[in-house]
Design a protein around this motif. Structure first.
Motif, PDB file in Angstrom:
ATOM      1  N   ALA A 295       1.054  -1.229  -0.050  1.00 35.97           N
ATOM      2  CA  ALA A 295       0.096  -0.034   0.228  1.00 35.97           C
ATOM      3  C   ALA A 295       0.817   1.412   0.058  1.00 35.97           C
ATOM      4  N   LEU A 296       0.524   2.113  -0.897  1.00 33.87           N
ATOM      5  CA  LEU A 296       1.520   3.249  -0.750  1.00 33.87           C
ATOM      6  C   LEU A 296       1.359   4.357   0.290  1.00 33.87           C
ATOM      7  N   PRO A 297       0.436   4.277   0.989  1.00 36.83           N
ATOM      8  CA  PRO A 297       0.745   4.929   2.353  1.00 36.83           C
ATOM      9  C   PRO A 297       1.602   4.143   3.176  1.00 36.83           C
ATOM     10  N   ASN A 298       1.587   2.934   3.226  1.00 31.57           N
ATOM     11  CA  ASN A 298       2.653   2.176   4.081  1.00 31.57           C
ATOM     12  C   ASN A 298       4.089   2.555   3.777  1.00 31.57           C
ATOM     13  N   MET A 299       4.196   2.592   2.414  1.00 30.01           N
ATOM     14  CA  MET A 299       5.519   2.575   1.670  1.00 30.01           C
ATOM     15  C   MET A 299       6.228   4.129   1.989  1.00 30.01           C
ATOM     16  N   ILE A 300       4.978   5.180   2.034  1.00 29.09           N
ATOM     17  CA  ILE A 300       5.524   6.517   2.157  1.00 29.09           C
ATOM     18  C   ILE A 300       5.844   6.642   3.869  1.00 29.09           C
ATOM     19  N   ALA A 301       5.068   6.015   4.690  1.00 27.02           N
ATOM     20  CA  ALA A 301       5.449   6.258   5.980  1.00 27.02           C
ATOM     21  C   ALA A 301       6.300   5.287   6.649  1.00 27.02           C
ATOM     22  N   GLY A 302       6.598   4.380   5.804  1.00 28.97           N
ATOM     23  CA  GLY A 302       7.447   3.285   6.272  1.00 28.97           C
ATOM     24  C   GLY A 302       7.078   2.228   7.507  1.00 28.97           C
ATOM     25  N   ARG A 303       5.626   2.345   7.536  1.00 25.61           N
ATOM     26  CA  ARG A 303       4.894   1.487   8.693  1.00 25.61           C
ATOM     27  C   ARG A 303       3.715   1.211   8.168  1.00 25.61           C
ATOM     28  N   ALA A 304       3.023   0.285   8.914  1.00 30.53           N
ATOM     29  CA  ALA A 304       1.759  -0.306   8.459  1.00 30.53           C
ATOM     30  C   ALA A 304       0.649   0.814   8.923  1.00 30.53           C
ATOM     31  N   LEU A 305       0.016   1.547   8.214  1.00 26.16           N
ATOM     32  CA  LEU A 305      -0.905   2.569   8.529  1.00 26.16           C
ATOM     33  C   LEU A 305      -2.148   1.782   8.057  1.00 26.16           C
ATOM     34  N   LEU A 306      -2.070   0.949   7.024  1.00 23.56           N
ATOM     35  CA  LEU A 306      -3.091   0.315   6.414  1.00 23.56           C
ATOM     36  C   LEU A 306      -2.701  -1.318   6.653  1.00 23.56           C
ATOM     37  N   ARG A 307      -3.563  -2.112   7.142  1.00 23.75           N
ATOM     38  CA  ARG A 307      -3.418  -3.655   7.081  1.00 23.75           C
ATOM     39  C   ARG A 307      -3.265  -4.150   5.774  1.00 23.75           C
ATOM     40  N   GLU A 308      -2.300  -5.083   5.631  1.00 27.26           N
ATOM     41  CA  GLU A 308      -2.098  -5.806   4.237  1.00 27.26           C
ATOM     42  C   GLU A 308      -2.223  -7.440   4.536  1.00 27.26           C
ATOM     43  N   SER A 309      -2.883  -7.836   3.417  1.00 23.12           N
ATOM     44  CA  SER A 309      -2.999  -9.321   3.622  1.00 23.12           C
ATOM     45  C   SER A 309      -2.683 -10.103   2.248  1.00 23.12           C
ATOM     46  N   VAL A 310      -1.485 -10.734   2.104  1.00 27.12           N
ATOM     47  CA  VAL A 310      -1.282 -11.409   0.780  1.00 27.12           C
ATOM     48  C   VAL A 310      -1.119 -12.877   0.940  1.00 27.12           C
ATOM     49  N   GLY A 311      -1.803 -13.704   0.358  1.00 30.24           N
ATOM     50  CA  GLY A 311      -1.630 -15.331   0.428  1.00 30.24           C
ATOM     51  C   GLY A 311      -2.694 -15.998  -0.256  1.00 30.24           C
ATOM     52  N   ASP A 312      -2.756 -17.275   0.398  1.00 33.23           N
ATOM     53  CA  ASP A 312      -3.874 -18.049  -0.119  1.00 33.23           C
ATOM     54  C   ASP A 312      -5.215 -18.145   0.703  1.00 33.23           C
ATOM     55  N   PHE A 313      -6.163 -17.080   0.651  1.00 28.25           N
ATOM     56  CA  PHE A 313      -7.192 -17.089   1.522  1.00 28.25           C
ATOM     57  C   PHE A 313      -8.374 -16.977   0.403  1.00 28.25           C
ATOM     58  N   GLY A 314      -9.417 -17.066   1.136  1.00 27.71           N
ATOM     59  CA  GLY A 314     -10.860 -16.891   0.470  1.00 27.71           C
ATOM     60  C   GLY A 314     -11.835 -15.897   1.052  1.00 27.71           C
ATOM     61  N   PRO A 315     -13.017 -15.689   0.605  1.00 27.31           N
ATOM     62  CA  PRO A 315     -13.780 -14.413   0.939  1.00 27.31           C
ATOM     63  C   PRO A 315     -14.197 -14.668   2.442  1.00 27.31           C
ATOM     64  N   ARG A 316     -14.159 -15.666   3.094  1.00 25.43           N
ATOM     65  CA  ARG A 316     -14.660 -16.124   4.395  1.00 25.43           C
ATOM     66  C   ARG A 316     -13.196 -15.900   5.499  1.00 25.43           C
ATOM     67  N   GLU A 317     -12.135 -16.151   5.007  1.00 27.42           N
ATOM     68  CA  GLU A 317     -11.036 -15.902   5.615  1.00 27.42           C
ATOM     69  C   GLU A 317     -10.862 -14.539   5.777  1.00 27.42           C
ATOM     70  N   LEU A 318     -11.122 -13.713   4.601  1.00 31.20           N
ATOM     71  CA  LEU A 318     -10.861 -12.393   4.591  1.00 31.20           C
ATOM     72  C   LEU A 318     -11.952 -11.349   5.307  1.00 31.20           C
ATOM     73  N   ALA A 319     -13.190 -12.126   5.374  1.00 30.21           N
ATOM     74  CA  ALA A 319     -14.159 -11.516   6.212  1.00 30.21           C
ATOM     75  C   ALA A 319     -13.818 -11.531   7.797  1.00 30.21           C
ATOM     76  N   ALA A 320     -13.089 -12.551   8.141  1.00 33.18           N
ATOM     77  CA  ALA A 320     -12.840 -12.621   9.488  1.00 33.18           C
ATOM     78  C   ALA A 320     -11.819 -11.547   9.865  1.00 33.18           C
ATOM     79  N   LEU A 321     -10.724 -11.278   9.091  1.00 28.29           N
ATOM     80  CA  LEU A 321      -9.818 -10.156   9.178  1.00 28.29           C
ATOM     81  C   LEU A 321     -10.419  -8.909   9.008  1.00 28.29           C
ATOM     82  N   VAL A 322     -11.537  -8.737   8.347  1.00 28.51           N
ATOM     83  CA  VAL A 322     -12.284  -7.326   8.149  1.00 28.51           C
ATOM     84  C   VAL A 322     -13.025  -7.214   9.536  1.00 28.51           C
ATOM     85  N   VAL A 323     -13.685  -8.229  10.366  1.00 26.05           N
ATOM     86  CA  VAL A 323     -14.339  -8.010  11.527  1.00 26.05           C
ATOM     87  C   VAL A 323     -13.211  -7.881  12.721  1.00 26.05           C
TER      88      VAL A 323
END
Length: 364
Positions: A295-323
């Motif tokens: 995420a560009l804001p994270n690159m600019i700040a050098g820290r995680a202002l927005l959460r990032e998730s990369v990998g083998d996950f489906g919609p329900r796994e992503l929903a759990a992260l949103v919750v």
């Protein structure tokens, strides 16, 4: 009155950079031409969308045809806003002043008379003493207006970004529909808006509406002001979240990787039947594993202002992260504060400041 030739390629640059700068130059009494450049990420609707802007559109062509016809002799200045800088340098070959606005290094920037960028952190990576004029994306958001379609009873209010590229949106539609179903099981009164790209068509809009995903073309500036959280992909859209201080998760499911376009020779290799698709996915997985922030804001700040998730996950796994993110009140507030602080470094008048700087470049 002066005439400016703007050069850009993909949807992000056209909507987030060309739109506010062309508007600022037009309001200051200047004429603006727009040359669309070849782009592997193009939607195919760039010329149509650009026709709604205060510009005279020069339609895209393949690289060889464009080089054969490209000439900036009738312009007072050329402004490179995306794509291969070779085209800008070629158009400026008769001595026309060439300027570039960029978020990072690219080949040929040393040939520009003036160089501009958005943040101090970006300027550090650029040679040639670039001027920090602010983020054009912030100026673009102001053009969207203050209106919003949220209803009072909706809570939480979540925004989905399906992407600016049609092939990504086709893959995203069933994924996002399942994600929305999973979230509504947790939040029955959830508000949802899907920020459709201005490069999408009526038929595609209807498909998203039929799936209950509440698509809107109001624009990010009009929708994000009332949002609690967003789910998005990497891109300039993450800067929209920055300037509206909306916490989010930037998601890259590996199931999307085969839809990611490649540039240069890699796109030809990826086209080899069977082997190309397999090799492309392996390449993108390896690149994702060694890449830092997405995420560009994270690159600019050098820290995680927005959460990032990369990998083998489906919609329900992503929903759990949103919750999980929505339930973390302290984390949400920390994200908002960090985003606001970073946005303050850029300001909201980047297009006006860049237009003024271009006028100074011509007169000097």
């Amino acid at each position: 009155m002066k005439r400016f030739l703007l050069m850009a390629n993909g949807p992000g640059e056209l909507w987030g950079w060309v739109r506010p700068l062309a508007t600022a130059l037009h309001r200051r009494g200047h004429a603006v031409d727009l040359q669309l450049l070849p782009c592997p990420f193009a939607s195919g609707r760039e010329a149509l969308v650009a026709s709604r802007l205060p510009v005279r559109v020069r339609p895209p062509a393949n690289a060889l045809s464009l080089l054969a016809s490209l000439d900036g002799a009738d312009a007072d200045a050329i402004v490179h806003l995306g794509g291969d800088l070779l085209f800008g340098r070629w158009a400026a070959r008769r001595g026309i002043p060439l300027a570039a606005y960029t978020y990072g290094p690219k080949k040929g920037l040393d040939r520009c008379r003036a160089l501009f960028t958005a943040f101090d952190a970006m300027a550090v990576s650029l040679k040639g003493h670039p001027a920090v004029v602010g983020d054009l994306v912030a100026s673009a958001l102001e053009l969207d207006g203050p209106s919003s379609s949220w209803e009072r009873r909706e809570s939480p209010r979540i925004v989905f970004y399906p992407g600016s590229r049609p092939f990504i949106r086709r893959v995203a539609l069933p994924f996002v529909a399942e994600l929305a179903r999973a979230l509504r099981q947790v939040y029955p009164d959830m508000g949802l808006r899907t920020l459709m790209s201005p490069f999408s068509d009526d038929e595609e809009f209807a498909l998203w509406r039929e799936r209950g995903l509440c698509p809107t073309l109001l624009g990010a500036g009009a929708v994000l002001g009332g949002a609690d959280f967003a789910v998005t992909q990497p891109g300039t859209n993450t800067l929209e979240l920055l300037h509206r201080a909306v916490p989010a998760i930037v998601a890259v499911p590996f199931s999307f990787l085969r839809q990611v376009p490649l540039g240069g020779v890699k796109q030809w290799i990826a086209a080899i039947p069977g082997l190309g698709a397999w090799g492309k996915e392996r390449y993108l997985r390896a690149r994702a594993a060694r890449t830092g922030f997405l995420a560009l804001p994270n690159m600019i700040a050098g820290r995680a202002l927005l959460r990032e998730s990369v990998g083998d996950f489906g919609p329900r796994e992503l929903a759990a992260l949103v919750v999980e993110g929505l339930d973390d009140g302290a984390g949400l507030e920390t994200s908002r504060r960090g985003l606001r602080a970073l946005a303050d470094e850029s300001g909201v008048d980047g297009a006006l400041r860049l237009a003024s700087s271009l006028e100074e470049m011509i007169s000097s």
